[in-house]
Design a protein around this motif. Structure first.
Motif, short mmCIF file in Angstrom:
data_model
loop_
_atom_site.label_atom_id
_atom_site.label_comp_id
_atom_site.label_asym_id
_atom_site.label_seq_id
_atom_site.Cartn_x
_atom_site.Cartn_y
_atom_site.Cartn_z
N SER A 32 47.66 -14.90 23.97
CA SER A 32 48.40 -14.32 25.04
C SER A 32 48.21 -12.82 25.46
O SER A 32 48.14 -12.19 24.72
CB SER A 32 50.13 -14.45 24.57
OG SER A 32 50.94 -14.02 25.79
N PHE A 33 47.88 -13.03 26.75
CA PHE A 33 47.50 -11.59 27.31
C PHE A 33 48.74 -11.46 28.52
O PHE A 33 48.49 -10.87 29.38
CB PHE A 33 46.27 -11.52 28.21
CG PHE A 33 45.12 -11.15 27.12
CD1 PHE A 33 44.96 -10.11 26.58
CD2 PHE A 33 44.06 -12.11 27.12
CE1 PHE A 33 43.79 -9.71 25.64
CE2 PHE A 33 42.87 -11.88 26.33
CZ PHE A 33 43.07 -10.85 25.52
N HIS A 34 49.74 -12.29 28.25
CA HIS A 34 51.04 -11.90 29.07
C HIS A 34 51.48 -10.48 29.39
O HIS A 34 51.83 -9.56 28.27
CB HIS A 34 52.25 -12.72 28.42
CG HIS A 34 53.52 -12.70 29.48
ND1 HIS A 34 54.74 -12.64 28.79
CD2 HIS A 34 53.44 -13.10 30.75
CE1 HIS A 34 55.59 -12.55 29.72
NE2 HIS A 34 54.93 -13.03 31.01
N ARG A 35 51.31 -10.05 30.68
CA ARG A 35 51.82 -8.81 31.12
C ARG A 35 50.80 -7.62 30.42
O ARG A 35 51.11 -6.60 30.62
CB ARG A 35 53.22 -8.38 30.74
CG ARG A 35 54.27 -9.16 31.69
CD ARG A 35 55.55 -8.85 31.25
NE ARG A 35 56.67 -9.54 32.15
CZ ARG A 35 57.70 -9.29 32.47
NH1 ARG A 35 58.46 -8.38 31.66
NH2 ARG A 35 58.65 -10.03 33.18
N CYS A 36 49.74 -8.02 30.26
CA CYS A 36 48.87 -7.00 29.56
C CYS A 36 48.02 -6.30 30.82
O CYS A 36 47.94 -7.01 31.71
CB CYS A 36 47.96 -7.61 28.79
SG CYS A 36 48.36 -8.11 27.10
#
Length: 142
Positions: free
Chosen positions: A28-32
């Motif tokens: 997960s690169f969620h909101r990165c």
């Protein structure tokens, strides 16, 4: 060690020297914040990029198969020769980016902004292109 900052979550630390040619799956690169990074020739399979910022980054020749690029901001980035097979590209802004010879076959693309993009040679055998913004885009055989 590379640290990738996130807007609201804990930063992601990767034990690598470079992001070029990196191989990642089901991450997960969620909101990165992935602005101004070089992921060229990487394998990014089944990655969650929801709400990530990827502006002015290099992804040329990378594989994004089965990934989720939802509400992504990726303006002025390089996606030349990338594969997005079976991926979701939804409600994202890729304005000014290049997708020359990219493969988006079997993907679902909805309400994506491709304004001023170079889409020449890209394979758009996907679902939903009729909902996308192509103002100023350069393309052939969409």
């Amino acid at each position: 060690m590379i640290e990738i900052h996130s807007v609201h979550d804990v930063s992601l630390k990767l034990d690598v020297k470079t992001l070029k040619q990196i191989h990642m799956e089901s991450t997960s690169f969620h909101r990165c914040l992935l602005n101004n990074l070089d992921f060229s020739s990487s394998s990014l399979i089944d990655i969650d990029f929801r709400s990530a910022e990827m502006n002015s980054s290099k992804f040329s020749s990378s594989v994004f198969d089965k990934s989720k690029l939802i509400m992504v901001e990726a303006q002025n980035s390089d996606f030349d020769k990338c594969s997005f097979k079976e991926s979701l590209l939804l409600y994202s802004d890729f304005s000014g980016s290049s997708f020359k010879h990219a493969n988006l076959s079997e993907s679902v693309i909805k309400d994506v902004k491709f304004a001023n993009c170079d889409l020449r040679g890209a394979n758009f055998s996907c679902i939903g292109m009729e909902t996308c913004v192509l103002d100023g885009a350069i393309y052939d055989n969409l």
